[in-house]
Design a protein around this motif. Structure first.
Motif, short mmCIF file in Angstrom:
data_model
loop_
_atom_site.label_atom_id
_atom_site.label_comp_id
_atom_site.label_asym_id
_atom_site.label_seq_id
_atom_site.Cartn_x
_atom_site.Cartn_y
_atom_site.Cartn_z
N PHE A 228 0.93 -0.72 -0.22
CA PHE A 228 0.46 0.02 -0.34
C PHE A 228 0.72 1.18 -0.12
CE2 PHE A 228 -3.18 -3.35 1.38
CZ PHE A 228 -4.32 -2.25 0.78
N VAL A 229 1.97 1.00 0.40
CA VAL A 229 2.49 2.29 0.52
C VAL A 229 3.27 2.83 -0.52
CG1 VAL A 229 4.93 3.52 1.06
CG2 VAL A 229 3.77 2.05 3.02
N SER A 230 3.79 1.77 -1.49
CA SER A 230 4.26 1.66 -2.77
C SER A 230 2.84 2.23 -3.45
CB SER A 230 4.86 0.35 -3.86
OG SER A 230 3.77 -0.66 -3.53
N TRP A 231 1.76 1.44 -3.63
CA TRP A 231 0.37 1.63 -4.27
C TRP A 231 0.24 3.54 -4.09
CZ3 TRP A 231 -2.04 -3.02 -2.28
CH2 TRP A 231 -1.12 -4.31 -4.03
N PHE A 232 0.61 4.08 -3.12
CA PHE A 232 0.28 5.55 -2.79
C PHE A 232 1.25 6.78 -3.42
CE2 PHE A 232 -2.91 4.43 0.72
CZ PHE A 232 -3.23 4.99 0.55
N GLY A 233 2.48 5.37 -3.78
CA GLY A 233 3.84 6.34 -4.47
C GLY A 233 4.71 6.32 -3.79
N GLY A 234 4.65 5.30 -2.80
CA GLY A 234 6.15 5.81 -1.72
C GLY A 234 7.48 4.42 -2.54
N PRO A 235 7.99 4.92 -1.42
CA PRO A 235 9.50 3.19 -2.31
C PRO A 235 9.34 2.12 -1.15
CG PRO A 235 10.31 4.90 -0.18
CD PRO A 235 8.60 5.45 -0.27
N ASN A 236 10.03 1.39 -1.66
CA ASN A 236 10.86 0.18 -1.31
C ASN A 236 11.31 0.51 -0.24
OD1 ASN A 236 11.25 -2.24 -0.85
ND2 ASN A 236 11.23 -2.73 -3.06
N GLN A 237 11.19 0.93 1.13
CA GLN A 237 11.98 0.63 2.68
C GLN A 237 12.52 2.20 2.71
OE1 GLN A 237 14.32 -3.20 3.39
NE2 GLN A 237 13.04 -3.79 2.05
N PHE A 238 13.69 2.93 1.21
CA PHE A 238 13.87 3.47 1.20
C PHE A 238 13.66 4.60 -0.12
CE2 PHE A 238 16.67 2.43 4.89
CZ PHE A 238 16.69 3.23 6.18
N GLU A 239 13.59 5.73 0.00
CA GLU A 239 13.81 6.29 -1.56
C GLU A 239 15.06 7.21 -1.21
OE1 GLU A 239 10.20 9.69 -3.00
OE2 GLU A 239 11.11 10.14 -0.71
N LEU A 240 15.67 7.55 -2.77
CA LEU A 240 17.22 7.94 -2.68
C LEU A 240 17.00 9.10 -4.38
CD1 LEU A 240 20.17 7.74 -2.66
CD2 LEU A 240 19.74 6.74 -4.91
N LYS A 241 17.18 10.20 -3.65
CA LYS A 241 17.28 11.38 -4.45
C LYS A 241 18.60 12.27 -4.71
CE LYS A 241 12.19 12.42 -4.45
NZ LYS A 241 11.21 12.93 -3.99
N MET A 250 8.68 7.65 6.74
CA MET A 250 8.95 9.36 6.97
C MET A 250 8.41 10.11 5.91
SD MET A 250 12.76 9.60 8.59
CE MET A 250 13.21 11.35 8.33
N THR A 251 8.30 9.53 5.22
CA THR A 251 7.14 10.17 3.32
C THR A 251 5.75 10.20 3.76
OG1 THR A 251 6.87 8.50 3.05
CG2 THR A 251 9.00 8.96 2.60
N GLN A 252 5.03 11.14 3.62
CA GLN A 252 3.96 10.86 3.66
C GLN A 252 2.66 9.69 2.68
OE1 GLN A 252 2.05 13.58 4.60
NE2 GLN A 252 0.05 12.90 4.46
N GLU A 253 3.57 9.29 2.26
CA GLU A 253 2.83 7.89 1.12
C GLU A 253 2.59 7.15 2.74
OE1 GLU A 253 4.42 10.24 -1.93
OE2 GLU A 253 5.48 9.25 0.12
N TYR A 254 3.19 6.67 3.45
CA TYR A 254 3.86 6.40 4.77
C TYR A 254 2.57 6.06 6.02
CZ TYR A 254 5.66 2.19 7.67
OH TYR A 254 5.85 1.42 8.66
N MET A 255 2.61 7.24 5.92
CA MET A 255 1.03 8.28 6.97
C MET A 255 0.10 7.37 6.11
SD MET A 255 0.23 9.70 9.48
CE MET A 255 1.76 9.23 9.77
#
Length: 506
Positions: A228-241, A250-255
């Motif tokens: 669900f985190v990924s379907w909301f647009g979140g990363p796979n455990q960590f986001e790299l930018k 620590m992302t909004q998608e997780y919340m």
């Protein structure tokens, strides 16, 4: 990059995953590197190569040391194998003790997430294991290993082991198609449609028994949460930018996923005892829930009890759900299990090449057929040229028990007559992997995570459970995240970023 191939159905029918390991080199050398013309050395080269290895097992008893499967492996590879079978529950402790004493076999199996094991990481960095990356090109099977998986199974950017194949984009939704049909619903393709179906499964009497006594899914822990985190647009455990890392929590998608699971909990879409439940499969197999977020290739093997109790049940699989950022699929995100080669027991390059030769030959088609199907006339028969399992119990006890010797993906094994749903699940895993979202820290090493990772992860997992159950609010969640950061989390991020920069520096 090499593409994944379908694992053979036989492995899947018993809930096993194939392994993509690789065997012996085409040269067939087992003596001195470069060979010899003398009769003595020519004779020596024909003698079986003695290899000692340590392998885990999870059954009540270890595989037989004199089993027919092992005999056939030895005959095909011209080896004499001395296998230290070690219970899986005690394997890491046994491995760590062997590393500390430097009393190691020539082939050491390492369980998943080995790069979070301090003893192993220190041993690798001290030069205790052979770096094998430069040698793989010389072997017909090892040279075909998947490039991304090799990268994802490296230590500090270097390859020290041959990874065991496990489907990477393996998870999705196993769903009661007959429940969808009973409710007049189509399979969901978007996140909004999925949520609608889940609520209907909980309130719409999908089993037609006249009672509101069903759930959308039964969870042991927050089952499916990472999807669900990924379907909301979140990363796979960590986001790299731009070289900077952010943990998924620590992302909004997780919340957003947290708030959705809180709704699931409050509205009885999921089971109230998810925090203490130990069995993801129990409720769907008892006809109490209509879907599970699980490994797709297990769509037949893990639901036998469902079909026994409800012969009319019909399952299907879904792997792609479109959310705010499009269709997203994630990989397992875990450092793969692998086979490694200690310098304390493999003392020369010539010996290493011999052992890599064994590994390469272990992935030959005959060996893949053996591990996938067993013995013709005993565990399978040919029907119109295709293998059909004839004795599952015998296959499990006499062949599948040796599963953790192998690493291949079964792609060179004979293709059996899979059921349509299993074919669909396998094809989904193949199609999804090339575009699946990777975990960017999968192959990175953080000493703080090694030392304190379990303790810090518990801060987040406890807070997740409390948020879903309504025991803390968003402020309480943020407080837990801040605690994670102050007690070592920020240092983990820093060390991962440094490791990433070191591996990717020009």
């Amino acid at each position: 990059m090499k593409k994944w191939n379908k694992p053979a159905a036989a492995m899947l029918a018993i809930g096993l995953t194939g392994a993509l390991i690789a065997g012996c080199g085409g040269s067939g050398t087992t003596g001195n590197e470069g060979g010899s013309s003398s009769q003595e050395e020519a004779q020596k080269s024909k003698e079986p190569l003695a290899i000692k290895m340590m392998i885990p097992y999870w059954n009540a008893e270890p595989p037989k040391q004199d089993g027919e499967t092992l005999k056939k492996v030895q005959a095909h590879t011209n080896t004499k194998l001395d296998i230290i079978w070690t219970p899986g529950s005690a394997y890491t402790d046994k491995m760590n003790a062997s590393i500390a004493s430097q009393d190691l076999p020539q082939i050491l199996y390492v369980l998943a997430n080995g790069n979070k094991n301090s003893g192993l990481v220190n041993a690798v960095r001290s030069g205790m294991f052979w770096e094998i990356g430069p040698y793989l090109k010389d072997y017909p099977n090892l040279s075909k290993l998947n490039e991304q998986m090799l990268k994802d199974s490296s230590f500090d950017g270097k390859l020290y082991g041959i990874y065991k194949y496990i489907p990477q984009a393996r998870n999705g939704i196993v769903i009661r198609q007959d429940w969808l049909d009973n409710l007049g619903l189509q399979q969901p393709k978007t996140l909004d449609e999925l949520i609608k179906v889940m609520k209907a499964f909980a309130t719409g009497d999908p089993d037609k028994n006249g009672k509101q006594d069903t759930l959308a899914f039964g969870a042991a822990g927050a089952n499916g949460f990472e999807l669900f985190v990924s379907w909301f647009g979140g990363p796979n455990q960590f986001e790299l930018k731009n070289g900077k890392l952010t943990p998924d929590f620590m992302t909004q998608e997780y919340m957003e996923a947290l708030k959705l699971y809180k709704t699931f909990y409050n509205e009885n879409v999921m089971n109230k005892d998810f925090a203490v439940n130990k069995n993801d499969f129990d409720m769907i197999n008892k006809g109490k829930s209509g879907m599970l977020f699980a490994a797709l290739e297990e769509v037949e093997s893990r639901y036998i009890d469902l079909y026994k109790a409800f012969p009319q049940a019909k399952l299907d699989v879904i792997s792609r759900i479109e959310g705010p950022k499009g269709v997203r699929v994630i990989t397992r995100g875990a450092f793969p299990p692998q086979f490694m080669f200690p310098k304390t027991s493999v003392k020369t390059e010539a010996q290493l090449k011999q052992i890599l030769g064994y590994m390469d030959k272990l992935a030959d088609p005959d060996m893949q057929n053996l591990f996938t199907w067993g013995f013709e006339g005993s565990t399978y028969k040919l029907d119109n040229g295709k293998p059909v399992r004839t004795d599952v119990q015998k296959f499990n006890s006499e062949v599948a028990s040796y599963e953790f010797m192998r690493f291949d993906d079964s792609s060179a094994a004979m293709k059996g007559n899979n059921s349509p749903i299993l074919e669909k699940a396998l094809q989904m895993q193949i199609d999804n992997y090339p575009t699946a979202i990777q975990n960017p820290v999968q192959a990175l090493i953080s000493q703080t995570n090694i030392d304190k990772g379990s303790e810090l992860a518990k801060i987040i997992s406890d807070a997740k459970t409390k948020f879903i159950m309504g025991e803390i609010d968003e402020a309480g969640w943020n407080k837990a995240v801040e605690q994670w950061r102050k007690t070592g989390g920020d240092q983990i991020i820093k060390e991962y970023e440094e490791a990433y920069a070191n591996i990717n520096k020009k």
